[in-house]
Design a protein around this motif. Structure first.
Motif, PDB file in Angstrom:
ATOM      1  N   ASP A 171      26.159 -23.886 -51.498  1.00 34.51           N
ATOM      2  CA  ASP A 171      25.705 -22.767 -50.690  1.00 34.51           C
ATOM      3  C   ASP A 171      26.579 -22.531 -49.464  1.00 34.51           C
ATOM      4  N   LYS A 220      26.666 -19.358 -47.225  1.00 33.40           N
ATOM      5  CA  LYS A 220      27.024 -18.105 -47.893  1.00 33.40           C
ATOM      6  C   LYS A 220      26.081 -16.979 -47.527  1.00 33.40           C
ATOM      7  N   ASP A 221      24.805 -17.289 -47.394  1.00 36.40           N
ATOM      8  CA  ASP A 221      23.855 -16.217 -47.118  1.00 36.40           C
ATOM      9  C   ASP A 221      23.917 -15.713 -45.678  1.00 36.40           C
TER      10      ASP A 221
END
Length: 107
Positions: free
Chosen positions: A22, A34-35
């Motif tokens: 992630d 990533k978010d």
């Protein structure tokens, strides 16, 4: 090593692996979730294309010499989402070059 210790080691290893999946390295310097990466294009008053990208507490903008073209911007936006989803690292200058944007410089 007991069964419980071995099982705990395997679970922690899997959690660490999924947590690393992630994360992404941005512009070779920043390791972020990533978010947390957000990006958008907009048209500057002189019709040049601007790419604004933000991650965690950081941001940068690239001004390109290209005139704003909505179709091209939509395609590049989709490609960026796909690239970030699969990549471990992203360089936004290289991304803009690969999408055919010209004369992009940070400002």
């Amino acid at each position: 090593m007991s069964f419980k210790t071995a099982a705990l080691a395997i679970v922690l290893s899997l959690l660490a692996t999924s947590a690393m999946a992630d994360l992404i390295v941005v512009n070779g310097r920043y390791i972020v979730a990533k978010d947390s990466v957000r990006a958008y294009f907009y048209r500057q008053s002189d019709d040049r294309t601007v790419f604004d990208v933000r991650w965690s507490d950081w941001s940068t903008q690239y001004r390109c010499t290209d005139e704003y073209d909505r179709t091209r911007v939509e395609a590049a936006s989709l490609n960026l989402v796909l690239q970030i989803g699969d990549a471990r690292a992203v360089d936004f200058g290289e991304f803009l070059d690969s999408e055919g944007f010209e004369g992009c410089e940070k400002f």
